[in-house]
Design a protein around this motif. Structure first.
Motif, short mmCIF file in Angstrom:
data_model
loop_
_atom_site.label_atom_id
_atom_site.label_comp_id
_atom_site.label_asym_id
_atom_site.label_seq_id
_atom_site.Cartn_x
_atom_site.Cartn_y
_atom_site.Cartn_z
N VAL A 174 -29.04 -6.65 -6.68
CA VAL A 174 -28.76 -8.09 -6.62
C VAL A 174 -29.78 -8.79 -5.72
CG1 VAL A 174 -27.07 -9.84 -5.95
CG2 VAL A 174 -26.32 -7.80 -7.15
N ILE A 175 -30.14 -8.17 -4.62
CA ILE A 175 -31.11 -8.76 -3.70
C ILE A 175 -32.46 -8.93 -4.39
CG2 ILE A 175 -32.38 -8.41 -1.53
CD1 ILE A 175 -29.79 -6.92 -0.55
N THR A 176 -32.86 -7.93 -5.14
CA THR A 176 -34.13 -8.00 -5.88
C THR A 176 -34.12 -9.15 -6.87
OG1 THR A 176 -34.23 -5.57 -5.77
CG2 THR A 176 -35.77 -6.67 -7.27
N TYR A 177 -33.05 -9.22 -7.66
CA TYR A 177 -32.96 -10.30 -8.64
C TYR A 177 -32.89 -11.67 -7.97
CZ TYR A 177 -32.73 -7.46 -12.82
OH TYR A 177 -33.05 -6.62 -13.87
N ASN A 178 -32.14 -11.78 -6.89
CA ASN A 178 -32.06 -13.06 -6.18
C ASN A 178 -33.44 -13.49 -5.68
OD1 ASN A 178 -29.33 -13.29 -6.62
ND2 ASN A 178 -28.74 -12.60 -4.58
N ALA A 179 -34.21 -12.55 -5.18
CA ALA A 179 -35.56 -12.87 -4.70
C ALA A 179 -36.45 -13.33 -5.85
CB ALA A 179 -36.16 -11.65 -3.99
N MET A 180 -36.35 -12.67 -7.00
CA MET A 180 -37.16 -13.08 -8.15
C MET A 180 -36.73 -14.46 -8.65
SD MET A 180 -37.83 -9.72 -10.52
CE MET A 180 -36.11 -9.25 -10.71
#
Length: 79
Positions: free
Chosen positions: A35-41
Motif C-alpha cells: 500500500v505504501i508503494t502504491y500510495n507513493a506512486m
C-alpha cells in the motif's frame, strides 16, 4: 524501504514516470509492492497532474488485493 523512499522522492519532483519505473524494477527484483508503494506512486501522479495514471494504479492496487487507505483516497481526490 529503499524503493519506497525513492518512489516517494519522485512525488516532490513530479517525476511520476520514474516512480512507476522504480516500482516496476522493485517487482522485477522479487519484491512486492504494498500500500505504501502504491500510495507513493499515486502521489507522484498527483504531483505530475496525471489523474488517469493515478486511477489506473488504484485499479492495479485493488487487483493485487491491496486495500486503499485514507492516504490513497486523499491523493486521488487531490489529483
Amino acid at each position: 524501504i529503499m524503493y519506497n523512499t525513492s518512489i516517494s522522492a519522485c512525488d516532490k519532483g513530479a517525476k511520476w514516470e520514474l516512480a512507476i519505473a522504480l516500482a516496476a524494477d522493485m517487482v522485477e527484483q522479487g519484491r512486492k509492492a504494498n500500500v505504501i508503494t502504491y500510495n507513493a506512486m499515486i502521489s507522484a501522479c498527483k504531483s505530475g497532474v496525471q489523474l488517469q495514471a493515478a486511477l489506473t494504479l488504484m485499479d492495479d492496487m485493488e487487483s493485487q488485493n491491496l486495500e486503499p487507505d485514507t492516504i490513497t483516497y486523499n491523493a486521488l481526490i487531490s489529483a
